[in-house]
Design an enzyme around this catalytic site. Structure first.
Site: not given
Ligand code: C5P
Length: 232
Positions: A32, A59, A61, A63-64, A119, A211
């Site tokens: 991603k 990714d 996102k 919106h326009d 979220t 991560r």
């Molecule tokens: O490092 P981690 O596993 O938390 O990364 C999760 C990824 O998913 C990040 O790129 C974050 O921006 C994305 N994301 C998220 N929650 C969402 C939408 C996207 O954690 N609701």
């Protein structure tokens, strides 16, 4: 469409992302690319990662207004990404326009999924800042149905919502779920988390893992563990 683990490559530069991806000698993970890396490095980063044989979820996102989103999607489609997204709050008309823009002359197109409510948005902020007075759950399901009506392939949601989304929108409607952590891992800033194994049981189609893989002492082994728990 098989289940897959998507690695969130939340890096600030191409050097960092290539340093990371070069650790993978045997597999070519689905990656991603978010707005940080894309805005830092431009479309060449997508071309180069594709050239190395990875699938890409871009990714951004969008919106326009529908016409702008349609034209932007036509450009992203030519970059040959495998999956991309929009905000469902842009309306059904915007999502339909996005789909139209993405569709290539030969009828093929990348998967298109929608973000419902981020979220990071609480029910309180939704009510006070956005003047949306419905419960979060209802808003998320309504936006998911809108995405389905517009012809999109699925939504980004918490693994906890995946089951309900499949129940309302059909098993074939894709759920792409971040917020995944190993049972013995650090949660970081994520609150509502699930292990890859639980995400599999609940029926997520794709998990997005950042991560727990990118910051692991051995990222390749962490990726393999995700695949073992989620896919195999
Ligand atoms: O490092 P981690 O596993 O938390 O990364 C999760 C990824 O998913 C990040 O790129 C974050 O921006 C994305 N994301 C998220 N929650 C969402 C939408 C996207 O954690 N609701």
């Amino acid at each position: 469409m098989g289940k897959d683990v998507i690695i969130a490559c939340d890096f600030a530069s191409k050097e960092q992302v290539f340093d990371f991806l070069s650790k993978f000698k045997e597999e070519k993970p689905f990656v991603k690319i978010g707005m940080e890396l894309f805005n830092a490095e431009g479309p060449d980063i997508v071309r180069e990662i594709k050239r190395r044989g990875h699938k890409i979820f871009l990714d951004l996102k969008l919106h326009d207004i529908p016409n702008t989103v349609k034209k932007a999607m036509a450009v992203l489609s030519r970059l040959d990404v495998d999956m991309t997204n929009v905000h469902a709050s842009g309306t059904i008309a915007m999502m339909e326009a996005a789909l139209e823009g993405l569709t290539r002359e030969d009828g093929t197109r990348p998967l298109l999924i929608a973000v419902t409510q981020l979220t990071s948005t609480s029910e309180e902020r939704m009510r006070d800042d956005l003047l949306i007075n419905e419960p979060m759950d209802k808003v998320v399901m309504h936006y998911a149905m809108n995405a389905k009506k517009a012809g999109l392939d699925g939504i980004v949601c918490s693994p906890l919502e995946a089951e309900k989304v499949h129940a309302s929108c059909g098993q074939g409607f894709l759920t792409v779920t971040p917020g995944v952590r190993f049972a013995d891992g650090d949660k970081g800033d994520q609150v509502r988390v699930m292990t890859p194994e639980q995400a599999k049981k609940i029926g997520s189609d794709y998990i997005v893992v950042g991560r727990p893989i990118t910051a692991a002492p051995d990222p390749v082994e962490a990726y393999r563990r995700c695949v073992r728990e989620f896919v195999d």
